[in-house]
Structures are given as C-alpha cells and as structure tokens.
Design a protein around this motif. Structure first.
Motif, PDB file in Angstrom:
ATOM      1  N   ARG A 199      35.829 -44.501 -17.770  1.00  0.00           N
ATOM      2  CA  ARG A 199      34.857 -43.433 -17.512  1.00  0.00           C
ATOM      3  C   ARG A 199      33.432 -43.982 -17.618  1.00  0.00           C
ATOM      4  O   ARG A 199      32.563 -43.638 -16.823  1.00  0.00           O
ATOM      5  CB  ARG A 199      35.036 -42.271 -18.481  1.00  0.00           C
ATOM      6  CG  ARG A 199      34.063 -41.128 -18.180  1.00  0.00           C
ATOM      7  CD  ARG A 199      34.405 -39.865 -18.870  1.00  0.00           C
ATOM      8  NE  ARG A 199      35.656 -39.281 -18.490  1.00  0.00           N
ATOM      9  CZ  ARG A 199      35.856 -38.506 -17.414  1.00  0.00           C
ATOM     10  NH1 ARG A 199      34.870 -38.250 -16.601  1.00  0.00           N
ATOM     11  NH2 ARG A 199      37.039 -37.998 -17.171  1.00  0.00           N
ATOM     12  N   LEU A 200      33.183 -44.836 -18.601  1.00  0.00           N
ATOM     13  CA  LEU A 200      31.848 -45.406 -18.777  1.00  0.00           C
ATOM     14  C   LEU A 200      31.442 -46.287 -17.597  1.00  0.00           C
ATOM     15  O   LEU A 200      30.252 -46.417 -17.297  1.00  0.00           O
ATOM     16  CB  LEU A 200      31.785 -46.212 -20.076  1.00  0.00           C
ATOM     17  CG  LEU A 200      31.885 -45.413 -21.369  1.00  0.00           C
ATOM     18  CD1 LEU A 200      32.021 -46.344 -22.559  1.00  0.00           C
ATOM     19  CD2 LEU A 200      30.687 -44.491 -21.531  1.00  0.00           C
ATOM     20  N   GLU A 201      32.423 -46.885 -16.942  1.00  0.00           N
ATOM     21  CA  GLU A 201      32.143 -47.779 -15.823  1.00  0.00           C
ATOM     22  C   GLU A 201      31.829 -47.027 -14.533  1.00  0.00           C
ATOM     23  O   GLU A 201      31.391 -47.638 -13.556  1.00  0.00           O
ATOM     24  CB  GLU A 201      33.320 -48.728 -15.611  1.00  0.00           C
ATOM     25  CG  GLU A 201      33.451 -49.737 -16.743  1.00  0.00           C
ATOM     26  CD  GLU A 201      34.738 -50.554 -16.685  1.00  0.00           C
ATOM     27  OE1 GLU A 201      35.643 -50.212 -15.876  1.00  0.00           O
ATOM     28  OE2 GLU A 201      34.841 -51.517 -17.457  1.00  0.00           O
ATOM     29  N   ARG A 240      21.955 -32.808 -20.156  1.00  0.00           N
ATOM     30  CA  ARG A 240      21.144 -33.526 -19.173  1.00  0.00           C
ATOM     31  C   ARG A 240      21.825 -34.858 -18.837  1.00  0.00           C
ATOM     32  O   ARG A 240      22.100 -35.672 -19.722  1.00  0.00           O
ATOM     33  CB  ARG A 240      19.752 -33.749 -19.748  1.00  0.00           C
ATOM     34  CG  ARG A 240      18.778 -34.353 -18.794  1.00  0.00           C
ATOM     35  CD  ARG A 240      17.369 -34.337 -19.425  1.00  0.00           C
ATOM     36  NE  ARG A 240      16.477 -35.158 -18.656  1.00  0.00           N
ATOM     37  CZ  ARG A 240      16.102 -36.387 -18.996  1.00  0.00           C
ATOM     38  NH1 ARG A 240      16.540 -36.919 -20.119  1.00  0.00           N
ATOM     39  NH2 ARG A 240      15.288 -37.062 -18.223  1.00  0.00           N
ATOM     40  N   ARG A 241      22.098 -35.062 -17.552  1.00  0.00           N
ATOM     41  CA  ARG A 241      22.809 -36.264 -17.100  1.00  0.00           C
ATOM     42  C   ARG A 241      22.148 -37.552 -17.546  1.00  0.00           C
ATOM     43  O   ARG A 241      22.820 -38.485 -17.990  1.00  0.00           O
ATOM     44  CB  ARG A 241      22.930 -36.279 -15.573  1.00  0.00           C
ATOM     45  CG  ARG A 241      24.019 -35.429 -15.058  1.00  0.00           C
ATOM     46  CD  ARG A 241      24.143 -35.573 -13.556  1.00  0.00           C
ATOM     47  NE  ARG A 241      25.052 -34.524 -13.110  1.00  0.00           N
ATOM     48  CZ  ARG A 241      26.022 -34.701 -12.261  1.00  0.00           C
ATOM     49  NH1 ARG A 241      26.207 -35.864 -11.698  1.00  0.00           N
ATOM     50  NH2 ARG A 241      26.804 -33.711 -11.930  1.00  0.00           N
ATOM     51  N   LEU A 300      23.284 -42.816 -23.099  1.00  0.00           N
ATOM     52  CA  LEU A 300      24.227 -43.072 -24.190  1.00  0.00           C
ATOM     53  C   LEU A 300      25.456 -43.810 -23.663  1.00  0.00           C
ATOM     54  O   LEU A 300      25.961 -44.729 -24.321  1.00  0.00           O
ATOM     55  CB  LEU A 300      24.645 -41.767 -24.860  1.00  0.00           C
ATOM     56  CG  LEU A 300      25.689 -41.926 -25.971  1.00  0.00           C
ATOM     57  CD1 LEU A 300      25.143 -42.770 -27.133  1.00  0.00           C
ATOM     58  CD2 LEU A 300      26.150 -40.568 -26.469  1.00  0.00           C
ATOM     59  N   ALA A 301      25.930 -43.438 -22.489  1.00  0.00           N
ATOM     60  CA  ALA A 301      27.106 -44.101 -21.901  1.00  0.00           C
ATOM     61  C   ALA A 301      26.855 -45.598 -21.738  1.00  0.00           C
ATOM     62  O   ALA A 301      27.739 -46.421 -22.012  1.00  0.00           O
ATOM     63  CB  ALA A 301      27.457 -43.461 -20.561  1.00  0.00           C
ATOM     64  N   HIS A 302      25.671 -45.950 -21.312  1.00  0.00           N
ATOM     65  CA  HIS A 302      25.325 -47.364 -21.164  1.00  0.00           C
ATOM     66  C   HIS A 302      25.390 -48.077 -22.513  1.00  0.00           C
ATOM     67  O   HIS A 302      25.946 -49.177 -22.623  1.00  0.00           O
ATOM     68  CB  HIS A 302      23.934 -47.495 -20.534  1.00  0.00           C
ATOM     69  CG  HIS A 302      23.478 -48.905 -20.375  1.00  0.00           C
ATOM     70  ND1 HIS A 302      24.062 -49.787 -19.488  1.00  0.00           N
ATOM     71  CD2 HIS A 302      22.505 -49.607 -21.019  1.00  0.00           C
ATOM     72  CE1 HIS A 302      23.480 -50.960 -19.590  1.00  0.00           C
ATOM     73  NE2 HIS A 302      22.527 -50.881 -20.507  1.00  0.00           N
ATOM     74  N   GLU A 308      25.879 -42.262 -35.169  1.00  0.00           N
ATOM     75  CA  GLU A 308      25.016 -42.100 -33.993  1.00  0.00           C
ATOM     76  C   GLU A 308      25.680 -41.183 -32.965  1.00  0.00           C
ATOM     77  O   GLU A 308      25.002 -40.428 -32.276  1.00  0.00           O
ATOM     78  CB  GLU A 308      24.692 -43.449 -33.354  1.00  0.00           C
ATOM     79  CG  GLU A 308      23.784 -44.322 -34.175  1.00  0.00           C
ATOM     80  CD  GLU A 308      23.516 -45.648 -33.517  1.00  0.00           C
ATOM     81  OE1 GLU A 308      22.823 -45.672 -32.475  1.00  0.00           O
ATOM     82  OE2 GLU A 308      24.013 -46.670 -34.038  1.00  0.00           O
ATOM     83  N   ILE A 309      26.999 -41.252 -32.878  1.00  0.00           N
ATOM     84  CA  ILE A 309      27.731 -40.400 -31.938  1.00  0.00           C
ATOM     85  C   ILE A 309      27.885 -38.999 -32.528  1.00  0.00           C
ATOM     86  O   ILE A 309      27.740 -38.004 -31.825  1.00  0.00           O
ATOM     87  CB  ILE A 309      29.118 -41.001 -31.623  1.00  0.00           C
ATOM     88  CG1 ILE A 309      28.973 -42.440 -31.107  1.00  0.00           C
ATOM     89  CG2 ILE A 309      29.875 -40.141 -30.633  1.00  0.00           C
ATOM     90  CD1 ILE A 309      28.056 -42.586 -29.923  1.00  0.00           C
ATOM     91  N   ARG A 310      28.182 -38.934 -33.806  1.00  0.00           N
ATOM     92  CA  ARG A 310      28.365 -37.624 -34.448  1.00  0.00           C
ATOM     93  C   ARG A 310      27.108 -36.769 -34.398  1.00  0.00           C
ATOM     94  O   ARG A 310      27.196 -35.550 -34.378  1.00  0.00           O
ATOM     95  CB  ARG A 310      28.779 -37.819 -35.907  1.00  0.00           C
ATOM     96  CG  ARG A 310      30.168 -38.314 -36.087  1.00  0.00           C
ATOM     97  CD  ARG A 310      30.475 -38.522 -37.545  1.00  0.00           C
ATOM     98  NE  ARG A 310      31.856 -38.888 -37.752  1.00  0.00           N
ATOM     99  CZ  ARG A 310      32.261 -39.770 -38.646  1.00  0.00           C
ATOM    100  NH1 ARG A 310      31.389 -40.365 -39.446  1.00  0.00           N
ATOM    101  NH2 ARG A 310      33.545 -40.052 -38.764  1.00  0.00           N
ATOM    102  N   THR A 311      25.951 -37.396 -34.412  1.00  0.00           N
ATOM    103  CA  THR A 311      24.698 -36.642 -34.498  1.00  0.00           C
ATOM    104  C   THR A 311      23.895 -36.631 -33.204  1.00  0.00           C
ATOM    105  O   THR A 311      22.779 -36.117 -33.186  1.00  0.00           O
ATOM    106  CB  THR A 311      23.814 -37.208 -35.630  1.00  0.00           C
ATOM    107  OG1 THR A 311      23.512 -38.581 -35.348  1.00  0.00           O
ATOM    108  CG2 THR A 311      24.500 -37.086 -36.983  1.00  0.00           C
TER     109      THR A 311
END
Length: 182
Positions: free
Chosen positions: A102-104, A122-123, A129-131, A147-150
């Motif tokens: 999915r990230l790719e 917002r995309r 974040l995906a990058h 960092e992901i949780r917040t």
C-alpha cells in the motif's frame, strides 16, 4: 472501595468509567500474569463511557499504549524462544508486506476517497507519513510507535482527502508491527 488505578477527576470533569476501566485492566492483568496473550487490536480498540468524574482519559490512554507494548513484547519473546530471532523478523516482514504494498502506491492513490459527507484526512499529510513509514520499513528512518499513535491529520474533502476509516485501519496494523519490533 479499593484504591483507584488512575487519577479520579472531579465531578465537574468528564472521565472514563472507573468500573469499565477496572474490569478491562483486571482482564488484561489476568491474561498477562497467566502468560496468555490478548489481541493487540482489543487493547487499541478499548473504549470506555465518559461521565462526570471517572478516570483521567489521558492516563488511561497512556496505560493502554504501555499495555499494548507489554503484550507485543511478550508475544515477541515467546515466539523467539520457540522459533528463534530470525524467524521472528521473517514473520514481521511477512505481516508488513501488505502494508508495504500500500505504501508503494503512488501519492494520492494509497487509500480510497471518503464516502458519506466526503470529508477525511488530508491526502498530502497522509502521503507524507506514508513516505516516512516506507523509509522506516526499509530501515532508513527510525520512528517510534508513539509517532503513529499520536499522529493527527488535517481534515479535507473530496479528492483532496483519504477515507479516515481505511487510513485508521492501516495505522492500526502499522502500530502492531512497530510495537512488535520492540
């Protein structure tokens, strides 16, 4: 009445139901002390009624994060003891593969557009974040599970947004992977 597990708020503040939190924490303690696991999703999805007084939500939420980390660590330790560390990292790589795919995907196409009222995350924020997460999975960007949780994204609509539920489900899976790394 027993000693409270967390700070009790005054009657003019809204907090989590003491009874619900105490019951959940008792179940978690029993599972942990007995060596059984508790699904990480169950911990992450735990929710409690809000009402006058009650436990401090910030304290309970922080405890749930620590609880998730403790169960993830125990699962990791049990697996490594039975199969070895290399097998553990192979299993994590296998679990991370659908996330990596999915990230790719190209920016702007990683998740579906929101339905319903058309608002979502917002995309550009999600793609940024995906990058970073793609770099994390490649071992190029150390990140903390917190960092992901917040993480918080700005709201957008239509083609400028991603569906919140789909992004949240993805981040839940990513949180499980990161918590399991240790």
């Amino acid at each position: 009445m027993s000693q409270p597990l967390f700070t009790l708020l005054s009657e003019n503040e809204h907090g989590y139901s003491r009874e619900e939190v105490d019951q959940f924490m008792a179940r978690a303690r029993t599972a942990y002390d007995s060596g059984r696991s508790m699904p990480l999703a169950e911990i992450r999805e735990a929710s409690f009624s809000l009402g006058a007084g009650g436990y401090s939500p910030a304290e309970v939420d922080a405890a749930l994060d620590r609880l998730e980390d403790a169960f993830a660590s125990a699962e990791r330790d049990r697996y490594i003891a039975a199969h070895g560390e290399d097998a553990w990292y192979e299993l994590l790589a296998e679990r991370a593969e659908p996330l990596r795919r999915r990230l790719e995907r190209p920016e702007g196409q990683r998740f579906r557009e929101p339905s319903g009222d058309g608002t979502g995350y917002r995309r550009a924020d999600v793609d940024q974040l995906a990058h970073r997460l793609e770099q994390y999975l490649d071992g190029e960007n150390p990140m903390s599970v917190d960092e992901i949780r917040t993480v918080a994204f700005e709201t957008a609509s239509g083609s400028s947004a991603y569906d919140e539920a789909q992004v949240d489900a993805f981040l839940d899976r990513m949180t499980e992977i990161m918590a399991s790394v240790g």
